[in-house]
Design a protein around this motif. Sequence first.
Motif, short mmCIF file in Angstrom:
data_model
loop_
_atom_site.label_atom_id
_atom_site.label_comp_id
_atom_site.label_asym_id
_atom_site.label_seq_id
_atom_site.Cartn_x
_atom_site.Cartn_y
_atom_site.Cartn_z
N SER A 3 49.69 31.72 54.95
CA SER A 3 49.00 33.73 54.64
C SER A 3 49.44 33.51 52.69
O SER A 3 48.61 34.32 52.30
CB SER A 3 49.81 34.96 55.11
N VAL A 4 50.46 33.12 52.46
CA VAL A 4 51.12 32.26 51.25
C VAL A 4 50.08 32.28 50.63
O VAL A 4 49.31 32.26 49.11
CB VAL A 4 52.39 31.97 51.29
N GLU A 5 49.41 30.84 50.66
CA GLU A 5 48.29 29.58 50.70
C GLU A 5 47.02 30.42 50.20
O GLU A 5 46.87 30.51 48.82
CB GLU A 5 48.25 28.61 51.63
N LEU A 6 47.14 31.55 51.26
CA LEU A 6 45.96 31.96 50.90
C LEU A 6 45.84 32.99 50.17
O LEU A 6 45.13 33.45 48.92
CB LEU A 6 45.50 32.93 52.86
N SER A 7 46.64 33.90 50.10
CA SER A 7 46.75 34.69 48.93
C SER A 7 46.99 34.52 47.82
O SER A 7 46.11 35.10 46.25
CB SER A 7 48.08 35.65 49.32
N ALA A 8 47.52 33.27 47.29
CA ALA A 8 47.49 32.34 46.36
C ALA A 8 45.86 31.94 45.83
O ALA A 8 46.05 32.28 44.38
CB ALA A 8 48.66 31.33 46.29
N ARG A 9 45.70 31.90 46.74
CA ARG A 9 44.28 31.58 46.16
C ARG A 9 43.66 32.53 45.41
O ARG A 9 42.68 31.98 44.31
CB ARG A 9 43.29 30.73 47.49
N THR A 10 43.09 33.34 46.54
CA THR A 10 42.21 34.90 45.97
C THR A 10 43.60 35.48 44.68
O THR A 10 42.40 35.82 44.00
CB THR A 10 42.79 36.22 46.70
N ALA A 11 44.76 35.22 44.13
CA ALA A 11 45.51 35.98 43.36
C ALA A 11 44.73 34.66 42.16
O ALA A 11 44.31 35.42 40.79
CB ALA A 11 46.61 36.20 43.16
N VAL A 12 45.34 33.41 42.31
CA VAL A 12 44.52 32.58 41.32
C VAL A 12 43.26 33.00 41.28
O VAL A 12 42.59 32.87 39.69
CB VAL A 12 44.55 31.31 41.10
N ASP A 13 41.83 33.18 41.79
CA ASP A 13 40.54 33.98 41.53
C ASP A 13 40.83 34.86 41.07
O ASP A 13 39.89 35.11 39.86
CB ASP A 13 40.14 33.72 42.50
N GLU A 14 41.62 36.32 41.67
CA GLU A 14 41.42 37.56 40.32
C GLU A 14 42.00 37.78 38.69
O GLU A 14 40.95 37.65 38.11
CB GLU A 14 42.40 38.42 41.05
N LEU A 15 42.89 36.36 39.42
CA LEU A 15 43.40 36.35 37.83
C LEU A 15 42.65 35.19 36.90
O LEU A 15 42.65 35.56 35.18
CB LEU A 15 45.12 35.30 37.48
N ARG A 16 42.04 34.17 37.00
CA ARG A 16 40.59 33.76 36.10
C ARG A 16 39.60 34.84 35.40
O ARG A 16 39.31 34.98 34.36
CB ARG A 16 40.34 32.96 36.66
N ARG A 17 39.61 35.78 36.41
CA ARG A 17 38.64 36.95 36.08
C ARG A 17 39.53 37.40 34.85
O ARG A 17 38.70 38.26 33.54
CB ARG A 17 37.97 37.32 36.91
N MET A 18 40.75 37.99 35.00
CA MET A 18 41.21 38.83 34.44
C MET A 18 41.36 38.37 32.67
O MET A 18 41.00 38.40 32.02
CB MET A 18 42.20 38.98 34.35
N LEU A 19 41.97 37.22 32.70
CA LEU A 19 42.22 36.42 31.48
C LEU A 19 40.47 36.55 30.97
O LEU A 19 40.88 35.85 29.83
CB LEU A 19 42.52 34.99 31.68
N SER A 20 39.74 35.84 31.72
CA SER A 20 38.25 35.57 30.89
C SER A 20 37.66 37.19 30.35
O SER A 20 37.08 36.92 29.38
CB SER A 20 37.20 35.26 32.11
N LEU A 21 38.28 37.90 30.74
CA LEU A 21 37.98 39.19 29.86
C LEU A 21 38.39 39.99 29.29
O LEU A 21 37.79 40.41 28.06
CB LEU A 21 37.72 40.47 31.26
N LEU A 22 40.01 39.91 29.49
CA LEU A 22 41.09 40.66 28.39
C LEU A 22 40.94 39.89 27.07
O LEU A 22 41.27 38.67 27.26
CB LEU A 22 42.45 40.00 29.48
N ARG A 23 40.59 41.33 26.26
CA ARG A 23 41.04 40.20 24.65
C ARG A 23 41.75 40.72 24.06
O ARG A 23 42.56 39.97 23.53
CB ARG A 23 39.00 41.13 24.07
#
Length: 429
Positions: free
Chosen positions: A263-283
């Motif tokens: 469960s930790v592994e799955l949450s980590a993958r999802t969190a990294v994916d969401e974090l990637r999107r956040m960093l690409s949008l946030l200026r």
Amino acid sequence: MTASPDLDQWRRPGPTPEQRRVDVLIGVAVTALTLLNMTLATSAGALVFGRVPALPEQIFWTVLIALPLCWRRRFPEAVAIVVSAAFIGGQIRAAPEQQLTAWVLFAAIYALGAWGRDRRRAKWIRVGIIAAMFLWLFTSLAIGLIRGPLPEFSNTSGFLPPLLAVIVNSLLVNVLLFGAAYFFGETAWTAARREHQLELQAEELRASQAEARELAVADERLRIARELHDVVAHHVSVMGVQASAGRRVLDKDPAKARAALESVELSARTAVDELRRMLSLLRQSGDAVEVAGGGVDRLDDLLANAREAGLETKLGVYGDPVELPESLSQAIYRIVQEALTNTIKHASATTVDLRIRYLANEVEIDVTDDGRSVLAGQRTGGMGLIGMRERVTAHDGVLETGPANDGGPSRRGFRVRARFPLARVAVDA
């Protein structure tokens, strides 16, 4: 929108190279036509003054009057002065060509009004030329009356004395000629100034619209990033809880510990994916703001609000629903919310149809109404469409907006359709 502060000091730019070439061609052509007309006048004996100078002098005055038109837009002040002086000089010397040279004088005065860079000087030069022309007119009439007997008028039928009629006619024609030259020249310059003003306003409007779009994009990206921040924070919190639980049962129950670590592994993958999107949008970072969230599970609330606004709503779910990442679920909620808001505000619709399709590798939302089929920018006000596109782009999706009937004859209905890929979600799961 107000004009630039220095607009009152505006001076019309000089002619372009192409306009200069055209002026030369026109000047040469008019000179040739004037010389031809001079030849015809002398050949037919149509002599205004009853006498003519020698042929070289006739050519001299004709060319001196007509040829300066080659520079009428480049040097309008000098051309107007030279043409008017040559016109009076030609009449004093009894030059036979009087028809086309009068129109050359008209063109010179017009060009000065339309292209004179110093407006005050252009005004007074034109006034001076017109005054000089009328002074010469009265002088020539007076000299003619003093030097010889009155001309004989035959076949007269009007009620005015013939001599008075000739004088009034001459004055009227000259007033119309010079008045039109002054008026149309001033009108041409005013039109050029107005065109310059419109260009300035259009440039300011384009800059303002570009700035507004940039601000809208930045604001929308910041809002999306805050929503993504909440999602990432949720996954990180879950990871902490699962990791703690796995640590406590690691020795006692390895199976539960393994499940917690998965469960930790799955949450980590999802969190990294969401974090990637956040960093690409946030200026630019901003103060933390609580944003009311919504997801696919709350679409019924949006439809209920649409029904309260007087719309008949339809909801269709096709395929097997799958669990969506929270950020994707929120993006779908926001897009449907914006589409329904635009339908209520702008479409004059009676029915709205929301369809959700769970396909093999993507999820699709389709919002269609039966209202006015107009441009997407008009239906969304511009900024709503920006928000939709930003949310779709953040999830590598595709957005389509336009007439629901694909431009059919009825031109009714509008559609907002967005597709989001699910391949990454399936792999991570």
